[in-house]
Write a protein that holds these residues in place. Structure first.
Motif, mmCIF file in Angstrom:
data_model
loop_
_atom_site.group_PDB
_atom_site.id
_atom_site.type_symbol
_atom_site.label_atom_id
_atom_site.label_comp_id
_atom_site.label_asym_id
_atom_site.label_seq_id
_atom_site.Cartn_x
_atom_site.Cartn_y
_atom_site.Cartn_z
ATOM 1 N N GLU A 72 -21.703 12.531 -25.838
ATOM 2 C CA GLU A 72 -22.472 11.562 -25.060
ATOM 3 C C GLU A 72 -21.642 10.933 -23.950
ATOM 4 O OE1 GLU A 72 -25.577 9.690 -23.554
ATOM 5 O OE2 GLU A 72 -25.625 11.202 -25.156
ATOM 6 N N GLN A 73 -20.351 10.758 -24.187
ATOM 7 C CA GLN A 73 -19.489 10.173 -23.162
ATOM 8 C C GLN A 73 -19.446 11.055 -21.917
ATOM 9 O OE1 GLN A 73 -15.495 9.459 -24.491
ATOM 10 N NE2 GLN A 73 -14.854 8.456 -22.590
ATOM 11 N N ALA A 74 -19.289 12.365 -22.125
ATOM 12 C CA ALA A 74 -19.268 13.304 -20.996
ATOM 13 C C ALA A 74 -20.626 13.353 -20.313
ATOM 14 C CB ALA A 74 -18.870 14.693 -21.489
ATOM 15 N N ALA A 75 -21.693 13.312 -21.111
ATOM 16 C CA ALA A 75 -23.042 13.352 -20.539
ATOM 17 C C ALA A 75 -23.284 12.131 -19.665
ATOM 18 C CB ALA A 75 -24.077 13.426 -21.660
ATOM 19 N N THR A 76 -22.865 10.957 -20.136
ATOM 20 C CA THR A 76 -23.054 9.727 -19.361
ATOM 21 C C THR A 76 -22.296 9.787 -18.047
ATOM 22 O OG1 THR A 76 -23.349 8.455 -21.397
ATOM 23 C CG2 THR A 76 -22.773 7.223 -19.400
ATOM 24 N N MET A 77 -21.065 10.305 -18.089
ATOM 25 C CA MET A 77 -20.258 10.407 -16.879
ATOM 26 C C MET A 77 -20.911 11.350 -15.861
ATOM 27 S SD MET A 77 -16.383 11.867 -16.405
ATOM 28 C CE MET A 77 -16.993 13.538 -16.657
ATOM 29 N N LEU A 78 -21.415 12.485 -16.346
ATOM 30 C CA LEU A 78 -22.049 13.449 -15.446
ATOM 31 C C LEU A 78 -23.320 12.870 -14.822
ATOM 32 C CD1 LEU A 78 -21.582 16.735 -17.517
ATOM 33 C CD2 LEU A 78 -20.637 16.279 -15.236
ATOM 34 N N ARG A 79 -24.108 12.185 -15.633
ATOM 35 C CA ARG A 79 -25.346 11.595 -15.093
ATOM 36 C C ARG A 79 -25.020 10.556 -14.017
ATOM 37 N NH1 ARG A 79 -26.798 11.129 -20.670
ATOM 38 N NH2 ARG A 79 -28.123 12.868 -21.332
ATOM 39 N N GLU A 80 -23.989 9.747 -14.282
ATOM 40 C CA GLU A 80 -23.622 8.711 -13.317
ATOM 41 C C GLU A 80 -23.148 9.326 -12.010
ATOM 42 O OE1 GLU A 80 -20.419 5.026 -12.952
ATOM 43 O OE2 GLU A 80 -20.971 5.819 -14.926
ATOM 44 N N LYS A 81 -22.295 10.359 -12.128
ATOM 45 C CA LYS A 81 -21.775 10.999 -10.916
ATOM 46 C C LYS A 81 -22.844 11.787 -10.168
ATOM 47 C CE LYS A 81 -16.853 11.370 -11.976
ATOM 48 N NZ LYS A 81 -15.689 12.283 -12.032
ATOM 49 N N SER A 82 -23.890 12.197 -10.866
ATOM 50 C CA SER A 82 -24.943 12.991 -10.218
ATOM 51 C C SER A 82 -25.736 12.177 -9.206
ATOM 52 C CB SER A 82 -25.904 13.560 -11.267
ATOM 53 O OG SER A 82 -26.767 12.546 -11.781
ATOM 54 N N GLY A 83 -25.789 10.846 -9.355
ATOM 55 C CA GLY A 83 -26.535 9.995 -8.430
ATOM 56 C C GLY A 83 -28.040 10.024 -8.631
ATOM 57 N N VAL A 84 -28.522 10.808 -9.583
ATOM 58 C CA VAL A 84 -29.966 10.962 -9.772
ATOM 59 C C VAL A 84 -30.591 9.672 -10.312
ATOM 60 C CG1 VAL A 84 -31.755 12.187 -11.076
ATOM 61 C CG2 VAL A 84 -29.866 13.461 -10.033
ATOM 62 N N ALA A 85 -29.935 9.045 -11.289
ATOM 63 C CA ALA A 85 -30.479 7.802 -11.862
ATOM 64 C C ALA A 85 -30.588 6.718 -10.799
ATOM 65 C CB ALA A 85 -29.608 7.340 -13.024
ATOM 66 N N ALA B 201 -32.901 9.607 15.648
ATOM 67 C CA ALA B 201 -34.054 9.031 14.931
ATOM 68 C C ALA B 201 -33.695 7.605 14.538
ATOM 69 C CB ALA B 201 -34.401 9.874 13.699
ATOM 70 N N PRO B 202 -33.554 6.709 15.534
ATOM 71 C CA PRO B 202 -32.999 5.373 15.274
ATOM 72 C C PRO B 202 -33.802 4.537 14.286
ATOM 73 C CG PRO B 202 -33.912 5.548 17.503
ATOM 74 C CD PRO B 202 -33.852 6.927 16.957
ATOM 75 N N ARG B 203 -35.083 4.838 14.105
ATOM 76 C CA ARG B 203 -35.865 4.063 13.135
ATOM 77 C C ARG B 203 -35.298 4.200 11.725
ATOM 78 N NH1 ARG B 203 -41.300 5.078 10.220
ATOM 79 N NH2 ARG B 203 -40.337 3.964 8.527
ATOM 80 N N PHE B 204 -34.621 5.324 11.454
ATOM 81 C CA PHE B 204 -34.074 5.585 10.125
ATOM 82 C C PHE B 204 -32.559 5.358 10.059
ATOM 83 C CE2 PHE B 204 -37.631 8.731 10.692
ATOM 84 C CZ PHE B 204 -38.564 7.995 9.970
ATOM 85 N N ALA B 205 -32.008 4.732 11.098
ATOM 86 C CA ALA B 205 -30.550 4.606 11.179
ATOM 87 C C ALA B 205 -29.979 3.825 9.998
ATOM 88 C CB ALA B 205 -30.158 3.939 12.496
ATOM 89 N N ASP B 206 -30.710 2.815 9.519
ATOM 90 C CA ASP B 206 -30.211 1.987 8.424
ATOM 91 C C ASP B 206 -30.734 2.427 7.058
ATOM 92 O OD1 ASP B 206 -28.824 0.365 10.230
ATOM 93 O OD2 ASP B 206 -30.592 -0.885 10.586
ATOM 94 N N ALA B 207 -31.445 3.528 7.015
ATOM 95 C CA ALA B 207 -31.984 4.002 5.736
ATOM 96 C C ALA B 207 -30.852 4.464 4.826
ATOM 97 C CB ALA B 207 -32.962 5.153 5.972
ATOM 98 N N LEU B 208 -31.017 4.223 3.524
ATOM 99 C CA LEU B 208 -30.019 4.673 2.562
ATOM 100 C C LEU B 208 -30.081 6.188 2.398
ATOM 101 C CD1 LEU B 208 -30.297 1.958 -0.225
ATOM 102 C CD2 LEU B 208 -28.448 2.235 1.443
ATOM 103 N N ILE B 209 -28.917 6.821 2.351
ATOM 104 C CA ILE B 209 -28.824 8.245 2.056
ATOM 105 C C ILE B 209 -28.161 8.359 0.680
ATOM 106 C CG2 ILE B 209 -27.961 10.490 2.781
ATOM 107 C CD1 ILE B 209 -27.864 9.462 5.642
ATOM 108 N N HIS B 210 -28.879 8.879 -0.289
ATOM 109 C CA HIS B 210 -28.397 8.938 -1.670
ATOM 110 C C HIS B 210 -27.700 10.268 -1.940
ATOM 111 C CE1 HIS B 210 -30.582 5.313 -3.065
ATOM 112 N NE2 HIS B 210 -31.430 5.658 -2.113
ATOM 113 N N PRO B 211 -26.394 10.281 -2.161
ATOM 114 C CA PRO B 211 -25.711 11.523 -2.541
ATOM 115 C C PRO B 211 -26.108 11.904 -3.970
ATOM 116 C CG PRO B 211 -24.176 9.835 -1.754
ATOM 117 C CD PRO B 211 -25.470 9.156 -2.043
ATOM 118 N N VAL B 212 -26.549 13.142 -4.159
ATOM 119 C CA VAL B 212 -27.009 13.555 -5.491
ATOM 120 C C VAL B 212 -26.561 14.985 -5.787
ATOM 121 C CG1 VAL B 212 -29.051 12.056 -5.563
ATOM 122 C CG2 VAL B 212 -29.222 14.328 -4.537
#
Length: 616
Positions: A256-269, A231-242
């Motif tokens: 809050e420190q642990a919560a911030t770390m988890l949110r950052e690692k989740s990739g959702v934001a 599907a070469p049209r999407f070859a350069d599309a970003l793939i977001h790990p979440v």
């Protein structure tokens, strides 16, 4: 993409400047028309829509909940009904409603009962029909800027579900395609993406469940390689790990420190930000393009009016004679019930009925043949799920026929208008219809009846020609209408569904012969219903189109009468006064023509950017 040169305005800035300039020109010519264009711009929604699709068990609904920062909102259930979408939008307070577009009023219900309305594993509240989609609104910050559609995953993208998901995604601003980190793209996922390549401009990818699979980076690299190859049209599309689970764990973190770390690692934001950055800007440009299209239409009308005024100033009595002859011709056309445009309109409507009948028959035959083969190779569990697949196929056929009917009615209207009016007159008629407060042809649904056991077999579905089922997405013809001035767009409300309800109300036998008989009866009922609905809509369309065109004739005759009065005034002018006014009108014609060319040029640039984005 190259960076803009220093000091040179960006395209959005150039479009804004052109819009203000053209509005100023229009205000001088007709303040009321300029006010209408401004009202259209203010009233037009620019909120983009994102349709989330993916195979079963890819973590799609969990990711939707994480994006909305509301755990448990979208039911994470492998048995969610295949026919029901979840549409999430913004509201000050939480509310949920089951929607039946074009047929029944929405049914509100408490949010905690959501799973009963969208899951095949739960019974609907007593006396309620299965909805076409369920809308959930609440005070979620992300939903202030975009709406989110969670499509069901039962059945897989290699089944009829894939086609239904494709229809929904094609009508959205963007598609969010969810795969998981357990293994690279499957063949069916790649096939779905190849099919979507020419239908959806913007596609984002989410690689879910990265917390559960340590080798997710290798899977990510493999996914990129597969996209480049298949599907070469999407070859350069970003793939977001979440990881939706990590995002949810952040809400239960001890500090809050642990919560911030988890949110950052989740990739959702990061994915939330990408959705907003990518879509909101494009949505603004789409709104600007719609305003330019309205300006172009209004300027075309003014150009025709000014040309008529110039002829009156130049020709005098000869122009008056031509106007009188044209007025008499249109008056005869309006009074006649057996000539010209009415016969043409009736013939085109009949041709549409035949064409749609043949197309619906072909699609029903193909569906029946496909499902008979599925029955032959199915095991007992697959037979139980088959009615849901049948229902999706019937919905897809209904959606296609709806779109074809809307498109054909636009063609019918163009033929009838061309029979009545010249090209210059059509510029005026188009602008008048556009300002009429809505399309002249709005096809009604079948008459409502109290639900009976037989009625519950038919779960109607509404499809709008510009805009899909309510807030699911934009109308299927919306992109077409943006760059093609279609006259008299029709709102079509037809639909059907049989398999889902029958699966819920009739005990499904695992015997293959009985299932085949059920399939034949279901498709025959659906075909009969579709034929009846199309016939009713075409009868209504013919009546409303005839009324709309008769009204257009009346308006044109009145306009000619007004032009005749102006001609009489010009005949009485002295040569110096006439020459002065002629020079002013000639200058205005030049300004209006250049303004319209400018609007069309910017529309062309926006279209080029859209096409380039699709090709990248």
């Amino acid at each position: 993409m190259t960076a803009p040169s220093a000091g040179k305005p960006t395209l959005p800035a150039q479009v804004k400047q052109a819009r203000e300039s053209l509005l100023a020109t229009l205000r001088e010519l007709d303040p009321q028309v300029a006010k209408w264009v401004e009202e259209q711009r203010r009233a037009r929604s620019t909120k983009p829509s994102v349709v989330v699709v993916g195979e079963t068990n890819r973590g799609k609904s969990s990711l939707v909940n994480a994006l909305l920062a509301t755990p448990g909102l979208s039911p994470v259930d492998a048995e969610v009904a295949t026919a029901t979408y979840l549409v999430f939008d913004h509201a000050e307070d939480w509310l949920a409603k089951a929607c039946y577009p074009g047929q029944l009023a929405p049914v509100g219900f408490p949010l905690e009962e959501l799973i009963r309305w969208v899951s095949a594993a739960h019974e609907l509240p007593e006396g309620q029909l299965p909805p076409r989609y369920v809308e959930v609104c609440g005070p979620v910050p992300l939903l202030e800027r975009l709406s989110l559609v969670d499509t069901p995953g039962v059945g897989g993208l290699d089944s009829a579900h894939g086609e239904l998901a494709m229809e929904a995604a094609a009508n959205a601003t963007a598609l969010l395609f969810v795969v998981d980190a357990s293994a690279p793209f499957t063949a069916t996922e790649l096939q779905f993406l190849r099919a979507m390549a020419d239908r959806v401009e913007t596609v984002l990818f989410a690689l879910s469940k990265i917390d559960q699979f340590r080798g997710w980076r290798e899977v990510l690299d493999a996914d990129r390689a597969l996209l480049a190859e298949h599907a070469p049209r999407f070859a350069d599309a970003l793939i977001h790990p979440v990881s939706a689970r990590m995002f949810e764990m952040a809400g239960r973190a001890p500090n809050e420190q642990a919560a911030t770390m988890l949110r950052e690692k989740s990739g959702v934001a990061e994915l939330q930000g990408a959705l907003q950055e990518l879509l909101v800007g494009r949505s603004v440009m789409l709104g600007e393009a719609n305003t330019l299209r309205a300006l172009s239409s209004a300027l075309a009308e003014q150009h025709a009016i000014l040309n008529a005024e110039r002829r009156a100033l130049s020709s005098g009595e000869s122009e008056a004679e031509q106007l009188r002859a044209r007025r008499d011709e249109l008056t005869v056309e309006r009074r006649s019930s057996t000539r010209g445009w009415q016969l043409k309109l009736r013939g085109e409507v009949q041709r549409t009925r035949v064409e749609l009948g043949h197309e619906a028959s072909r699609q029903m035959r193909d569906a029946q043949s496909y499902f008979r083969q599925q029955i032959d190779s199915a095991d007992r569990e697959q037979l139980v799920q088959l009615p849901q697949q049948v229902d999706m196929a019937l919905q897809t056929i209904s959606q296609r026929v709806s779109g074809q009917l809307a498109h054909r009615l636009n063609q019918v209207t163009d033929v009838a208008l061309a029979e009545l009016f010249s090209a210059e007159e059509l510029d005026i008629i188009r602008a008048q219809f556009a300002r009429g407060g809505g399309p002249p042809v709005v096809l009604r649904p079948p008459d409502k009846r109290p639900p009976t056991a037989e009625d519950k077999l038919l779960v109607f579905m509404g499809v709008s020609g510009g805009a899909g089922a309510a807030k699911l997405a934009a109308a299927p013809l919306a992109g077409f209408a943006l760059f093609n001035p279609v006259v008299l767009p029709a709102t079509i409300v037809i639909g059907l569904g049989a398999g889902w309800w029958m699966a819920r109300t009739r005990r499904h036998a695992a015997d293959k012969q009985h299932t085949k008989q059920w399939l034949v009866e279901s498709i025959a009922d659906a075909r009969s219903t579709l034929d009846q609905l199309v016939a009713e809509q075409l009868i209504e369309a013919e009546q409303q189109l005839a009324l709309a065109l008769d009204d257009a004739l009346s308006r044109r005759i009145e306009a000619i009468e007004a032009e005749l009065k102006e001609v009489d005034k010009t005949i009485k002018m002295d040569a110096q006064e006439r020459s002065k006014k002629l020079a002013l009108v000639t200058k205005r014609i030049k300004d209006v023509a250049e303004g319209r060319e400018r609007a069309e040029a910017f529309l062309g640039r926006i279209r080029t950017l859209r096409d380039r984005a699709r090709a990248e």
